[in-house]
Design an enzyme around this catalytic site. Sequence first.
Site, mmCIF file in Angstrom:
data_model
loop_
_atom_site.group_PDB
_atom_site.id
_atom_site.type_symbol
_atom_site.label_atom_id
_atom_site.label_comp_id
_atom_site.label_asym_id
_atom_site.label_seq_id
_atom_site.Cartn_x
_atom_site.Cartn_y
_atom_site.Cartn_z
ATOM 1 N N SER A 19 0.951 -1.242 0.000
ATOM 2 C CA SER A 19 -0.021 0.060 0.001
ATOM 3 C C SER A 19 0.947 1.261 -0.140
ATOM 4 O O SER A 19 1.690 1.419 0.885
ATOM 5 C CB SER A 19 -1.044 0.202 1.204
ATOM 6 O OG SER A 19 -1.281 1.447 1.447
ATOM 7 N N HIS A 43 -1.546 -1.634 -4.029
ATOM 8 C CA HIS A 43 -2.753 -1.290 -3.336
ATOM 9 C C HIS A 43 -2.996 0.018 -3.276
ATOM 10 O O HIS A 43 -2.081 1.012 -2.553
ATOM 11 C CB HIS A 43 -2.708 -2.099 -2.055
ATOM 12 C CG HIS A 43 -3.657 -1.811 -1.158
ATOM 13 N ND1 HIS A 43 -5.060 -2.683 -1.135
ATOM 14 C CD2 HIS A 43 -4.358 -1.035 -0.131
ATOM 15 C CE1 HIS A 43 -6.030 -2.421 -0.490
ATOM 16 N NE2 HIS A 43 -5.732 -1.143 0.285
ATOM 17 N N ASP A 45 -5.402 3.090 -2.010
ATOM 18 C CA ASP A 45 -6.242 3.556 -0.817
ATOM 19 C C ASP A 45 -6.870 4.654 -1.086
ATOM 20 O O ASP A 45 -6.396 5.842 -1.017
ATOM 21 C CB ASP A 45 -5.696 3.740 0.444
ATOM 22 C CG ASP A 45 -5.227 2.169 1.165
ATOM 23 O OD1 ASP A 45 -6.162 1.547 1.443
ATOM 24 O OD2 ASP A 45 -4.229 2.052 1.415
ATOM 25 N N MET A 47 -9.708 7.534 -0.191
ATOM 26 C CA MET A 47 -10.454 7.751 1.047
ATOM 27 C C MET A 47 -11.233 9.243 0.746
ATOM 28 O O MET A 47 -10.529 10.007 0.151
ATOM 29 C CB MET A 47 -9.711 7.816 2.048
ATOM 30 C CG MET A 47 -8.778 6.568 2.483
ATOM 31 S SD MET A 47 -7.843 6.925 4.008
ATOM 32 C CE MET A 47 -6.996 5.325 3.968
ATOM 33 N N HIS A 76 -8.705 0.075 -3.539
ATOM 34 C CA HIS A 76 -9.585 0.031 -2.179
ATOM 35 C C HIS A 76 -10.267 1.290 -2.174
ATOM 36 O O HIS A 76 -9.649 2.223 -1.514
ATOM 37 C CB HIS A 76 -8.550 -0.239 -1.157
ATOM 38 C CG HIS A 76 -9.236 -0.468 0.373
ATOM 39 N ND1 HIS A 76 -8.468 -0.805 1.678
ATOM 40 C CD2 HIS A 76 -10.532 -0.811 0.697
ATOM 41 C CE1 HIS A 76 -9.375 -0.806 2.313
ATOM 42 N NE2 HIS A 76 -10.747 -0.748 2.085
ATOM 43 N N MET A 78 -12.519 3.464 0.085
ATOM 44 C CA MET A 78 -13.104 3.763 1.398
ATOM 45 C C MET A 78 -14.029 5.160 1.223
ATOM 46 O O MET A 78 -13.438 6.306 1.520
ATOM 47 C CB MET A 78 -12.052 3.948 2.465
ATOM 48 C CG MET A 78 -11.641 2.735 2.666
ATOM 49 S SD MET A 78 -9.864 2.732 3.583
ATOM 50 C CE MET A 78 -8.684 2.585 1.857
ATOM 51 N N MET A 147 -10.753 -6.186 6.849
ATOM 52 C CA MET A 147 -9.653 -5.096 7.307
ATOM 53 C C MET A 147 -9.474 -5.624 8.737
ATOM 54 O O MET A 147 -10.134 -6.220 9.607
ATOM 55 C CB MET A 147 -10.631 -4.117 7.526
ATOM 56 C CG MET A 147 -10.829 -3.494 6.324
ATOM 57 S SD MET A 147 -9.577 -2.680 5.351
ATOM 58 C CE MET A 147 -8.697 -1.501 6.416
ATOM 59 N N ASP A 185 -5.700 -6.665 5.278
ATOM 60 C CA ASP A 185 -5.187 -4.959 5.299
ATOM 61 C C ASP A 185 -5.128 -4.423 6.441
ATOM 62 O O ASP A 185 -6.243 -4.082 7.139
ATOM 63 C CB ASP A 185 -6.124 -4.456 4.215
ATOM 64 C CG ASP A 185 -5.622 -2.956 4.008
ATOM 65 O OD1 ASP A 185 -4.485 -2.683 4.338
ATOM 66 O OD2 ASP A 185 -6.214 -2.181 3.130
HETATM 67 C C1 DX5 Z 1 -5.929 1.591 5.848
HETATM 68 C C2 DX5 Z 1 -5.576 1.278 4.664
HETATM 69 C C3 DX5 Z 1 -4.379 0.425 4.469
HETATM 70 C C4 DX5 Z 1 -3.184 0.873 4.821
HETATM 71 C C5 DX5 Z 1 -2.155 -0.307 5.626
HETATM 72 O O1 DX5 Z 1 -7.215 2.149 5.985
HETATM 73 O O2 DX5 Z 1 -6.529 0.401 3.910
HETATM 74 O O3 DX5 Z 1 -4.293 0.005 3.205
HETATM 75 O O4 DX5 Z 1 -2.442 1.610 4.104
HETATM 76 O O5 DX5 Z 1 -1.083 0.164 6.132
HETATM 77 P P1 DX5 Z 1 -0.472 -0.634 7.337
HETATM 78 O O6 DX5 Z 1 0.233 -1.647 6.437
HETATM 79 O O7 DX5 Z 1 0.691 0.675 7.411
HETATM 80 O O8 DX5 Z 1 -1.489 -0.752 8.107
HETATM 81 ZN ZN ZN Z 2 -6.350 -0.553 1.901
#
Ligand code: DX5
Ligand code: ZN
Length: 229
Positions: A19, A43, A45, A47, A76, A78, A147, A185
């Site tokens: 990620s 990956h 993210d 948001m 992903h 969110m 998650m 994740d």
């Molecule tokens: C959190 C994200 C993750 C995050 C994981 O909401 O979905 O993908 O980047 O990061 P680490 O591995 O540092 O927990």
């Molecule tokens: Zn993620």
Amino acid sequence: MVNRAGLMGDMANIYLNPSVLNTNWDELPQIISQIKADSDFVHLDVMDNKFVPNQTFTFERAKEIISKSTLPVDAHLMIIDPDEMAPKYAKAGAASVTVHLEAVKDFARTINEIRINGAKVGVALKPKTQLVDVIPYLPDLDLLLIMTVEPGFGGQSFMEDQVAKIRAARFEIEKLNLQILLQVDGGITKETIKIAKDAGANCFVAGNAVFKSENPNETLQQLRAIASI
Ligand code: DX5
Ligand code: ZN
């Protein structure tokens, strides 16, 4: 754009999806090239500061990242409006598009639209969401994301209380004889990847463990070795 065909075909493999949440987004093409040899997907993210208390990429920015990425992109989402946005990520070339079960309104229509636009379909569960809520949809999925932190930020600790959910998800997947990826994740490190793997996960997202390490490629190789035992 990378070729999306044939991905996720070999279930004997494990998948490592770094990620890039906590990296320098201005250098993403270079960062992705650097980790390419040791990664299966990147990956991404997304948001919106509504579904989670943090904001990352606009769709326009994500589209640009996807078009320049030399790794297939595991998006992903969110966000509060996945029904509207997920098909657009598929159309933009994401290899897989994962929507949160808590946010989807018209599940059947949204997964169909992701698929007809050429991407694999993923569904994510927040830690408090029960596995039973997603079981009716399992046969329609390519990827189930459990998650292991509250979504929103990188660098949090792996929630051990999600291990039973990973184990139960693996049980259901086997029972139905499905070929879907079981992704975890949040808080994945050299220690927790083994716990998640032993519980049945075969696709691992890791952010800080990779990018805050001295040598991201070496860390990815070590994570893969641990998860392959
Ligand atoms: C959190 C994200 C993750 C995050 C994981 O909401 O979905 O993908 O980047 O990061 P680490 O591995 O540092 O927990
Ligand atoms: Zn993620």
